[in-house]
Design a protein around this motif. Structure first.
Motif, PDB file in Angstrom:
ATOM      1  N   ASP A 249      34.302  38.255  19.952  1.00 47.46           N
ATOM      2  CA  ASP A 249      34.295  39.425  19.075  1.00 47.46           C
ATOM      3  C   ASP A 249      33.240  40.457  19.472  1.00 47.46           C
ATOM      4  OD1 ASP A 249      36.336  38.374  17.533  1.00 47.46           O
ATOM      5  OD2 ASP A 249      34.973  37.355  16.150  1.00 47.46           O
ATOM      6  N   THR A 250      32.437  40.150  20.479  1.00 45.16           N
ATOM      7  CA  THR A 250      31.407  41.086  20.930  1.00 45.16           C
ATOM      8  C   THR A 250      31.903  41.887  22.130  1.00 45.16           C
ATOM      9  OG1 THR A 250      30.388  39.480  22.439  1.00 45.16           O
ATOM     10  CG2 THR A 250      29.623  39.493  20.145  1.00 45.16           C
ATOM     11  N   ARG A 251      31.218  42.965  22.423  1.00 47.75           N
ATOM     12  CA  ARG A 251      31.604  43.793  23.570  1.00 47.75           C
ATOM     13  C   ARG A 251      31.431  43.068  24.899  1.00 47.75           C
ATOM     14  NH1 ARG A 251      29.029  49.687  24.117  1.00 47.75           N
ATOM     15  NH2 ARG A 251      27.144  48.439  24.357  1.00 47.75           N
ATOM     16  N   PRO A 252      30.322  42.343  25.141  1.00 50.98           N
ATOM     17  CA  PRO A 252      30.234  41.581  26.397  1.00 50.98           C
ATOM     18  C   PRO A 252      31.329  40.526  26.527  1.00 50.98           C
ATOM     19  CG  PRO A 252      28.069  41.824  25.413  1.00 50.98           C
ATOM     20  CD  PRO A 252      29.041  42.297  24.396  1.00 50.98           C
ATOM     21  N   GLY A 253      31.668  39.854  25.411  1.00 52.40           N
ATOM     22  CA  GLY A 253      32.748  38.869  25.473  1.00 52.40           C
ATOM     23  C   GLY A 253      34.077  39.511  25.809  1.00 52.40           C
ATOM     24  N   ALA A 254      34.361  40.659  25.206  1.00 55.94           N
ATOM     25  CA  ALA A 254      35.610  41.371  25.512  1.00 55.94           C
ATOM     26  C   ALA A 254      35.638  41.817  26.967  1.00 55.94           C
ATOM     27  CB  ALA A 254      35.758  42.566  24.578  1.00 55.94           C
ATOM     28  N   ALA A 255      34.479  42.219  27.500  1.00 59.41           N
ATOM     29  CA  ALA A 255      34.422  42.636  28.904  1.00 59.41           C
ATOM     30  C   ALA A 255      34.721  41.457  29.834  1.00 59.41           C
ATOM     31  CB  ALA A 255      33.050  43.231  29.215  1.00 59.41           C
ATOM     32  N   LEU A 256      34.197  40.271  29.523  1.00 54.92           N
ATOM     33  CA  LEU A 256      34.448  39.101  30.364  1.00 54.92           C
ATOM     34  C   LEU A 256      35.909  38.687  30.313  1.00 54.92           C
ATOM     35  CD1 LEU A 256      31.249  37.015  29.544  1.00 54.92           C
ATOM     36  CD2 LEU A 256      31.762  38.180  31.680  1.00 54.92           C
ATOM     37  N   VAL A 257      36.516  38.731  29.132  1.00 59.18           N
ATOM     38  CA  VAL A 257      37.945  38.397  29.024  1.00 59.18           C
ATOM     39  C   VAL A 257      38.782  39.418  29.792  1.00 59.18           C
ATOM     40  CG1 VAL A 257      39.875  38.194  27.417  1.00 59.18           C
ATOM     41  CG2 VAL A 257      37.675  37.166  26.847  1.00 59.18           C
ATOM     42  N   SER A 258      38.437  40.689  29.692  1.00 63.17           N
ATOM     43  CA  SER A 258      39.163  41.724  30.444  1.00 63.17           C
ATOM     44  C   SER A 258      39.041  41.482  31.948  1.00 63.17           C
ATOM     45  CB  SER A 258      38.609  43.107  30.090  1.00 63.17           C
ATOM     46  OG  SER A 258      38.753  43.368  28.716  1.00 63.17           O
ATOM     47  N   ARG A 259      37.872  41.031  32.379  1.00 69.50           N
ATOM     48  CA  ARG A 259      37.691  40.741  33.798  1.00 69.50           C
ATOM     49  C   ARG A 259      38.608  39.602  34.258  1.00 69.50           C
ATOM     50  NH1 ARG A 259      31.718  39.367  35.340  1.00 69.50           N
ATOM     51  NH2 ARG A 259      31.449  41.439  34.421  1.00 69.50           N
ATOM     52  N   LEU A 260      38.747  38.584  33.412  1.00 69.15           N
ATOM     53  CA  LEU A 260      39.646  37.474  33.758  1.00 69.15           C
ATOM     54  C   LEU A 260      41.095  37.953  33.873  1.00 69.15           C
ATOM     55  CD1 LEU A 260      38.192  34.583  31.569  1.00 69.15           C
ATOM     56  CD2 LEU A 260      38.095  34.792  34.058  1.00 69.15           C
ATOM     57  N   LEU A 261      41.515  38.832  32.973  1.00 69.97           N
ATOM     58  CA  LEU A 261      42.878  39.366  33.047  1.00 69.97           C
ATOM     59  C   LEU A 261      43.078  40.180  34.327  1.00 69.97           C
ATOM     60  CD1 LEU A 261      43.380  40.466  29.317  1.00 69.97           C
ATOM     61  CD2 LEU A 261      44.297  38.430  30.455  1.00 69.97           C
ATOM     62  N   LEU A 262      42.086  40.980  34.675  1.00 67.08           N
ATOM     63  CA  LEU A 262      42.183  41.768  35.907  1.00 67.08           C
ATOM     64  C   LEU A 262      42.166  40.867  37.141  1.00 67.08           C
ATOM     65  CD1 LEU A 262      39.820  44.698  34.914  1.00 67.08           C
ATOM     66  CD2 LEU A 262      42.258  44.897  35.419  1.00 67.08           C
ATOM     67  N   LEU A 263      41.470  39.743  37.069  1.00 67.25           N
ATOM     68  CA  LEU A 263      41.475  38.791  38.189  1.00 67.25           C
ATOM     69  C   LEU A 263      42.852  38.162  38.349  1.00 67.25           C
ATOM     70  CD1 LEU A 263      37.982  37.118  37.766  1.00 67.25           C
ATOM     71  CD2 LEU A 263      38.772  38.434  39.729  1.00 67.25           C
ATOM     72  N   GLY A 264      43.592  38.001  37.241  1.00 71.29           N
ATOM     73  CA  GLY A 264      44.972  37.539  37.362  1.00 71.29           C
ATOM     74  C   GLY A 264      45.824  38.532  38.133  1.00 71.29           C
ATOM     75  N   ALA A 265      45.639  39.832  37.843  1.00 68.81           N
ATOM     76  CA  ALA A 265      46.368  40.859  38.595  1.00 68.81           C
ATOM     77  C   ALA A 265      45.918  40.892  40.052  1.00 68.81           C
ATOM     78  CB  ALA A 265      46.153  42.222  37.938  1.00 68.81           C
ATOM     79  N   SER A 266      44.637  40.660  40.295  1.00 66.14           N
ATOM     80  CA  SER A 266      44.151  40.679  41.676  1.00 66.14           C
ATOM     81  C   SER A 266      44.684  39.492  42.475  1.00 66.14           C
ATOM     82  CB  SER A 266      42.621  40.680  41.695  1.00 66.14           C
ATOM     83  OG  SER A 266      42.107  39.468  41.175  1.00 66.14           O
ATOM     84  N   ALA A 267      45.000  38.372  41.794  1.00 70.46           N
ATOM     85  CA  ALA A 267      45.607  37.242  42.493  1.00 70.46           C
ATOM     86  C   ALA A 267      46.974  37.631  43.051  1.00 70.46           C
ATOM     87  CB  ALA A 267      45.727  36.044  41.553  1.00 70.46           C
ATOM     88  N   LEU A 268      47.747  38.384  42.275  1.00 67.51           N
ATOM     89  CA  LEU A 268      49.044  38.878  42.765  1.00 67.51           C
ATOM     90  C   LEU A 268      48.841  39.842  43.927  1.00 67.51           C
ATOM     91  CD1 LEU A 268      52.113  39.104  42.466  1.00 67.51           C
ATOM     92  CD2 LEU A 268      51.742  40.893  40.748  1.00 67.51           C
ATOM     93  N   PHE A 269      47.824  40.696  43.835  1.00 67.20           N
ATOM     94  CA  PHE A 269      47.513  41.628  44.921  1.00 67.20           C
ATOM     95  C   PHE A 269      47.203  40.869  46.217  1.00 67.20           C
ATOM     96  CE2 PHE A 269      44.065  43.574  47.344  1.00 67.20           C
ATOM     97  CZ  PHE A 269      44.600  44.807  47.666  1.00 67.20           C
ATOM     98  N   ILE A 270      46.394  39.806  46.120  1.00 68.49           N
ATOM     99  CA  ILE A 270      46.043  39.018  47.302  1.00 68.49           C
ATOM    100  C   ILE A 270      47.276  38.349  47.897  1.00 68.49           C
ATOM    101  CG2 ILE A 270      44.735  36.998  48.078  1.00 68.49           C
ATOM    102  CD1 ILE A 270      42.619  37.723  46.007  1.00 68.49           C
ATOM    103  N   ALA A 271      48.148  37.840  47.018  1.00 71.95           N
ATOM    104  CA  ALA A 271      49.361  37.177  47.505  1.00 71.95           C
ATOM    105  C   ALA A 271      50.240  38.136  48.300  1.00 71.95           C
ATOM    106  CB  ALA A 271      50.133  36.588  46.325  1.00 71.95           C
ATOM    107  N   VAL A 272      50.360  39.374  47.821  1.00 69.54           N
ATOM    108  CA  VAL A 272      51.175  40.368  48.541  1.00 69.54           C
ATOM    109  C   VAL A 272      50.481  40.789  49.832  1.00 69.54           C
ATOM    110  CG1 VAL A 272      52.168  42.685  48.406  1.00 69.54           C
ATOM    111  CG2 VAL A 272      52.254  41.175  46.418  1.00 69.54           C
ATOM    112  N   LEU A 273      49.168  40.996  49.783  1.00 65.99           N
ATOM    113  CA  LEU A 273      48.424  41.464  50.956  1.00 65.99           C
ATOM    114  C   LEU A 273      48.520  40.472  52.109  1.00 65.99           C
ATOM    115  CD1 LEU A 273      46.421  43.481  52.266  1.00 65.99           C
ATOM    116  CD2 LEU A 273      44.565  42.156  51.220  1.00 65.99           C
ATOM    117  N   PHE A 274      48.342  39.197  51.827  1.00 66.76           N
ATOM    118  CA  PHE A 274      48.338  38.192  52.881  1.00 66.76           C
ATOM    119  C   PHE A 274      49.683  37.491  53.047  1.00 66.76           C
ATOM    120  CE2 PHE A 274      43.647  37.851  51.682  1.00 66.76           C
ATOM    121  CZ  PHE A 274      43.299  38.790  52.632  1.00 66.76           C
TER     122      PHE A 274
END
Length: 682
Positions: A249-274
């Motif tokens: 419920d805090t701003r740092p916690g929301a930032a960390l969760v958002s980072r995890l979601l973006l890392l999920g998208a980056s996993a797809l990016f890596i799969a396409v790149l390589f």
């Protein structure tokens, strides 16, 4: 890699131009001028929250018990239900144990807690803990007295919030997160912008994937450790589900969760790149895919960088609307430069195919990154430091100077890398062609030798195949052995084996020629030196993110000075007669305490004999005790200057009050005495 202007179109006979040196000097002068102007005209700001005032004030003695205690901070803080505790002399709660009330008015950040009525006289301790707007925990304690000071059983906390084992683990995770982001974003950018054929190189693939794994693991660790890091400090609370829910419920916690979601998208990016990108052969399709990956990768990288800007120093203090985009640009430039530098080092050491064109492209990107880092770094320095005194007199300022020094060293090494790059570029194409031809010729020779060996007869080593005779036997046909094995063309398995052998020989030859290349070898050494300095730079930067900025530290010091008793004017002079009881045991101690305020003081002590002459003694010791706060004795060991004259510098007085100064004088091996006197300091 290189922090100076890239090299364009020189021929092998063209000397390395000196214009980058002049450009670098001009850039350094401009940076210094802007840095001075910004620091010279800085206004107030803060990042870590600091306690700037309280009512009652620290050390105050009030006639009647107040109805509430208020705390004033330099910036917005997050308070929990147990963030402020007021304890009586016996350690029992004197407050009503409810959440602090928000008493903000305009730009003043103030919180208050109500006290029980009818509190007895004595010394009360106020312990507080909060989370500043930049996500870092802050804490502190002070005392006030009702009626008159008294003894108290309450021990002031010695460990700051965010310390201990949990704080160490959290800092390690923070460092790993920065390192992982740099490898992930910088490695992928190097492949797309500098060396697209590197998408099929396993060493670069492993580098980027490991960066992703490191960032993901570090983010999960920070999310779990966030609750004990800002609260109890107990490692077991990392798995408290209620605490984890509160963190989300805090701003740092929301930032960390958002980072995890973006890392999920980056996993797809890596799969396409390589995956699909590395296997794509059609140039037009690959160009379109390159554009799509570049846009998508930039958006993901900016989003991940934004999770730091959302929860760190950029989100607090002055101009957050400007500071957050600037912080994102700063992180992206760091990743492009340092991450690309590591990728280049891996490519130079692990892949035989990287050419001069890729190095030259990275040279341009590195130069642009340095320009962005310079501009954004100047703005951030002004925002977090603000004054020359904070630059040299605070921990944050000194760390910033270390960081600037490391950047200067890095740029200096990069200049040498640029010279190797210029040499590699000037004859890179010619060297690649000759190296490739040599490797192909070596591979063909090795393949022919293998063919001759593998397809020879078993009847005798001297029996030659038709057309492979010596010059003396040329044209002489010799009968083949009847039991000769089948040719490779007739045996697919053997043909595949021979192809693998030829490929291995060609690769080994390429590596041998590459390693023998003096330009490439010199570039590898200089890039390795850059990476080593970059690791130290990253460590200092990580420490900076968890250090109280210079502005806030100075503001807190000013607030503490305001909250204490008025300072004495000028130095304090003491005269203390003594008698050790032995022969020549009588005399007088004269002492000057300058400036007799909280902080650093200088002491001068003179010892006079009864006739007023300088008296030499074998030993002299001092101790300071603030009995009202149960502080001390704080020992001081003076240094003998001349006969009868002793001095002590750098004596720290932590807070204002009436201090007991005890002086121990020894006049012989067995004769000594201790005399004391109370003096108001601060």
């Amino acid at each position: 890699m290189t922090a100076t202007a890239p090299h364009f179109g020189t021929s092998p006979s063209t000397p390395v131009p000196r214009r980058p040196l002049a450009a670098a000097a001009l850039l350094a002068a401009l940076v210094g001028m802007v840095f001075g102007l910004l620091l010279g005209g800085a206004g107030p700001a803060s990042a870590h929250a600091a306690l700037t005032g309280s009512d009652p004030q620290d050390g105050a003695v009030v006639d009647t018990a107040p109805k509430e205690v208020t705390l004033t901070f330099s910036e917005q803080v997050a308070m929990g239900s147990d963030s402020v505790r007021v304890l009586d002399p016996h350690g029992k709660r004197a407050d009503t144990a409810v959440a602090p009330r928000d008493l903000r008015s305009g730009s003043t950040v103030k919180y208050g807690v109500s006290l029980h009525s009818g509190l007895p006289d004595g010394t009360y301790t106020v312990a507080w803990q909060a989370v500043s707007a930049d996500s870092h925990p802050v804490s502190g304690a002070f005392t006030f007295s009702v009626g008159a000071p008294s003894e108290t059983t309450v021990a002031l906390p010695t460990e700051q919030a965010g310390g201990g084992l949990v704080g160490t683990l959290y800092d390690i995770a923070r460092y790993a997160a920065y390192a992982g982001f740099i490898l992930l974003a910088g490695g992928a950018a190097f492949v797309l912008a500098c060396w697209q054929r590197g998408a099929g190189a396993p060493p670069l693939q492993r580098l980027v994937v490991r960066g992703w794994m490191t960032l993901t693991a570090a983010t999960l660790a920070m999310l779990l450790l966030r609750n004990p890091y800002t609260g109890s400090g107990k490692l077991a609370d990392a798995f408290d589900l209620d605490g984890l829910k509160a963190v989300l419920d805090t701003r740092p916690g929301a930032a960390l969760v958002s980072r995890l979601l973006l890392l999920g998208a980056s996993a797809l990016f890596i799969a396409v790149l390589f995956g699909a990108y590395a296997k794509r052969e059609d140039e037009r399709e690959k160009k379109d895919l390159t554009f799509g990956l570049a846009v998508g990768g930039t958006v993901i990288a900016a989003g991940i960088a934004g999770t730091w800007a959302l929860a760190e120093h950029a989100s607090a203090g002055i101009q957050p609307g400007i500071a957050m985009p600037v912080d994102i640009l700063h992180l992206l430039a760091v990743a492009a430069w340092l991450g690309g530098l590591v990728a280049l080092l891996v490519a130079l050491h692990r892949t035989p195919d990287i050419g001069a064109t890729a190095v030259r492209r990275f040279s341009r990107i590195a130069f642009g990154s340095v320009l962005v880092l310079t501009a954004t770094g100047i703005y951030q320095s002004w925002r977090q430091v603000g004054t020359w005194s904070a630059l040299t007199g605070t921990e944050y300022g000194r760390l910033l100077l270390v960081k600037v020094g490391l950047v200067a060293v890095l740029v200096g090494i990069a200049w040498f890398s640029r010279r190797w790059t210029a040499r590699l570029v000037s004859d890179g194409a010619e060297r690649l062609v000759s190296n490739g031809a040599a490797a192909e010729k070596s591979a063909e020779g090795a393949g022919a030798e293998t063919d001759a060996t593998e397809t020879g007869t078993e009847v005798g080593a001297a029996v030659e195949r038709p057309g492979i005779g010596t010059e003396a036997g040329a044209g002489t046909e010799k009968p083949q052995a009847e039991d000769a094995p089948a040719s490779p063309a007739e045996d697919p398995a053997r043909a595949a084996q021979l192809a693998r052998q030829r490929a291995a020989v060609a690769t080994a030859e390429k590596k041998r020629i590459r390693d023998a290349d003096p330009e490439r070898s010199g570039l590898r050494r200089s890039v390795l030196a850059e990476v080593t300095v970059a690791v130290a730079l990253l460590a200092v930067t990580t420490v900076l993110t968890s250090t109280e900025p210079g502005r806030t530290e100075e503001e807190a010091a000013r607030g503490a000075t305001t909250a204490t008793a008025p300072a004495a004017e000028g130095p304090v002079n003491l005269t203390l007669p003594f008698d050790t009881g032995g022969q020549n045991g009588k005399g007088t101690v004269r002492m000057d305490i300058d400036p007799a305020r909280t902080g650093t003081n200088e002491l001068h002590i003179w010892i006079d004999s009864p006739d007023g002459k300088a008296m030499d003694v074998p030993e002299l010791k001092l101790a300071f005790t603030l009995e009202s706060k149960d502080i001390g004795p704080l020992p001081v060991l003076p240094v003998r200057l001349t006969e009868g004259h002793w001095t002590a510098s750098g004596v720290q007085i932590p807070m204002a009050g009436t201090w007991k100064v005890a002086v121990t004088v020894r006049t012989s091996d067995i004769d000594q005495t201790t005399i004391d006197k109370n003096v108001k300091i601060g």
